[in-house]
Write a protein that holds these residues in place. Structure first.
Motif, PDB file in Angstrom:
ATOM      1  N   CYS A 188      -9.048  27.984  21.408  1.00 27.38           N
ATOM      2  CA  CYS A 188      -8.445  28.549  22.613  1.00 27.38           C
ATOM      3  C   CYS A 188      -7.177  27.804  22.999  1.00 27.38           C
ATOM      4  CB  CYS A 188      -9.437  28.492  23.777  1.00 27.38           C
ATOM      5  SG  CYS A 188     -10.863  29.565  23.559  1.00 27.38           S
ATOM      6  N   ASP A 189      -6.211  28.551  23.524  1.00 32.10           N
ATOM      7  CA  ASP A 189      -4.989  27.971  24.063  1.00 32.10           C
ATOM      8  C   ASP A 189      -5.214  27.749  25.560  1.00 32.10           C
ATOM      9  OD1 ASP A 189      -2.465  27.259  24.947  1.00 32.10           O
ATOM     10  OD2 ASP A 189      -1.436  28.946  23.983  1.00 32.10           O
ATOM     11  N   LEU A 190      -5.210  26.480  25.982  1.00 31.58           N
ATOM     12  CA  LEU A 190      -5.490  26.110  27.368  1.00 31.58           C
ATOM     13  C   LEU A 190      -4.241  25.563  28.065  1.00 31.58           C
ATOM     14  CD1 LEU A 190      -8.896  24.543  26.461  1.00 31.58           C
ATOM     15  CD2 LEU A 190      -8.635  26.367  28.135  1.00 31.58           C
ATOM     16  N   SER A 191      -3.068  26.072  27.695  1.00 33.52           N
ATOM     17  CA  SER A 191      -1.818  25.613  28.306  1.00 33.52           C
ATOM     18  C   SER A 191      -1.850  25.809  29.814  1.00 33.52           C
ATOM     19  CB  SER A 191      -0.623  26.403  27.750  1.00 33.52           C
ATOM     20  OG  SER A 191      -0.512  26.248  26.368  1.00 33.52           O
ATOM     21  N   GLY A 192      -1.641  24.739  30.549  1.00 29.33           N
ATOM     22  CA  GLY A 192      -1.564  24.813  32.002  1.00 29.33           C
ATOM     23  C   GLY A 192      -2.881  25.077  32.708  1.00 29.33           C
ATOM     24  N   ALA A 193      -3.983  25.108  31.970  1.00 29.51           N
ATOM     25  CA  ALA A 193      -5.290  25.323  32.605  1.00 29.51           C
ATOM     26  C   ALA A 193      -5.606  24.144  33.519  1.00 29.51           C
ATOM     27  CB  ALA A 193      -6.382  25.491  31.557  1.00 29.51           C
ATOM     28  N   THR A 211     -11.737  22.481  18.638  1.00 27.32           N
ATOM     29  CA  THR A 211     -10.775  23.345  17.946  1.00 27.32           C
ATOM     30  C   THR A 211      -9.732  23.935  18.889  1.00 27.32           C
ATOM     31  OG1 THR A 211     -12.269  25.234  18.180  1.00 27.32           O
ATOM     32  CG2 THR A 211     -12.421  23.959  16.133  1.00 27.32           C
ATOM     33  N   SER A 212      -9.772  23.564  20.157  1.00 25.00           N
ATOM     34  CA  SER A 212      -8.822  24.110  21.128  1.00 25.00           C
ATOM     35  C   SER A 212      -7.623  23.192  21.293  1.00 25.00           C
ATOM     36  CB  SER A 212      -9.526  24.374  22.454  1.00 25.00           C
ATOM     37  OG  SER A 212     -10.370  25.493  22.311  1.00 25.00           O
ATOM     38  N   PHE A 213      -6.605  23.688  21.982  1.00 19.41           N
ATOM     39  CA  PHE A 213      -5.345  22.963  22.038  1.00 19.41           C
ATOM     40  C   PHE A 213      -4.604  23.237  23.342  1.00 19.41           C
ATOM     41  CE2 PHE A 213      -5.337  26.868  19.633  1.00 19.41           C
ATOM     42  CZ  PHE A 213      -4.302  27.605  20.182  1.00 19.41           C
ATOM     43  N   ASN A 214      -3.599  22.407  23.585  1.00 16.96           N
ATOM     44  CA  ASN A 214      -2.714  22.499  24.750  1.00 16.96           C
ATOM     45  C   ASN A 214      -3.421  22.250  26.075  1.00 16.96           C
ATOM     46  OD1 ASN A 214      -0.500  23.088  23.102  1.00 16.96           O
ATOM     47  ND2 ASN A 214      -0.858  25.286  23.237  1.00 16.96           N
ATOM     48  N   TYR A 215      -4.538  21.550  26.053  1.00 18.64           N
ATOM     49  CA  TYR A 215      -5.219  21.248  27.315  1.00 18.64           C
ATOM     50  C   TYR A 215      -4.737  19.912  27.855  1.00 18.64           C
ATOM     51  CZ  TYR A 215      -8.225  18.733  24.004  1.00 18.64           C
ATOM     52  OH  TYR A 215      -8.691  17.937  22.990  1.00 18.64           O
ATOM     53  N   SER A 216      -4.879  19.764  29.164  1.00 20.20           N
ATOM     54  CA  SER A 216      -4.614  18.506  29.846  1.00 20.20           C
ATOM     55  C   SER A 216      -5.773  18.291  30.813  1.00 20.20           C
ATOM     56  CB  SER A 216      -3.290  18.570  30.605  1.00 20.20           C
ATOM     57  OG  SER A 216      -3.092  17.374  31.323  1.00 20.20           O
TER      58      SER A 216
END
Length: 191
Positions: A134-139, A153-158
């Motif tokens: 999953c793409d979690l950009s800005g979540a 396996t997910s990415f772009n999380y903070s």
């Protein structure tokens, strides 16, 4: 408007005007346009939505129990307004951008190959959830229970470890920088 009870029906290429308020059990919705629909008070039990557009639908007291969403467009949904009793669903290849799960208890939820851009997970219970590719950009994860959740396996999380419960959560080494961003440290990804 009188509420209906619908069992084992398939709705294809339908729009909101063709779907009556009520309880739907073991129903399939394919390529339906429910964008901006008022689904308040509807109940979906063991239903499947495939290729549907539910963006900006109103979900006040909507019940989703054992519901599968596949390849659906679901922008701006407020799952925090849903009926919490028995709420459970899974998402496969969905676009959930700008949706809100604030204070929801959605343990063991599967998010698979989905875009969760700028989704609000504040104060939610996502323990044992799986975020598969999953793409979690800005979540937003703030005071979120992520115990035993799987982000490998997910990415772009903070995710700030000091503001969330992460006991036994799983992360990949290649994306661990998403746990360290708030510390303003430099990580050499080539070393």
């Amino acid at each position: 408007m009188e509420e209906v009870y619908i069992l084992d029906q398939t709705f294809e290429n339908a729009d909101f005007s063709q779907i009556q308020r009520g309880e739907y059990e073991h129903c399939i919705f394919r390529n339906c346009n429910l964008e901006y629909a008022d689904l308040s008070g509807f109940s979906f039990n063991n239903c499947e939505f495939t290729g549907c557009n539910l963006s900006m639908a109103k979900l006040c007291r909507t019940a989703f129990r054992e519901v599968i969403f596949k390849e659906c467009k679901m922008f701006g949904l407020h799952f925090n307004e849903c009926n919490e009793f028995g709420m459970s669903f899974r998402f496969d290849g969905c676009y959930l951008n700008n949706s809100v799960f604030y204070k929801t208890s959605i343990k063991k939820t599967l998010f698979k190959y989905s875009k969760l851009i700028e989704v609000d997970f504040s104060d939610a219970d996502l323990s044992l959830a799986i975020f598969n590719n999953c793409d979690l950009s800005g979540a937003v994860f703030d005071n979120t229970n992520l115990e035993k959740a799987d982000f490998r396996t997910s990415f772009n999380y903070s995710i700030d470890p000091s503001q969330n419960k992460l006991k036994k959560a799983k992360f990949s080494l290649s994306q661990v920088h998403g746990l360290l961003l708030q510390f303003n440290i430099e990580i050499d990804k080539n070393a």
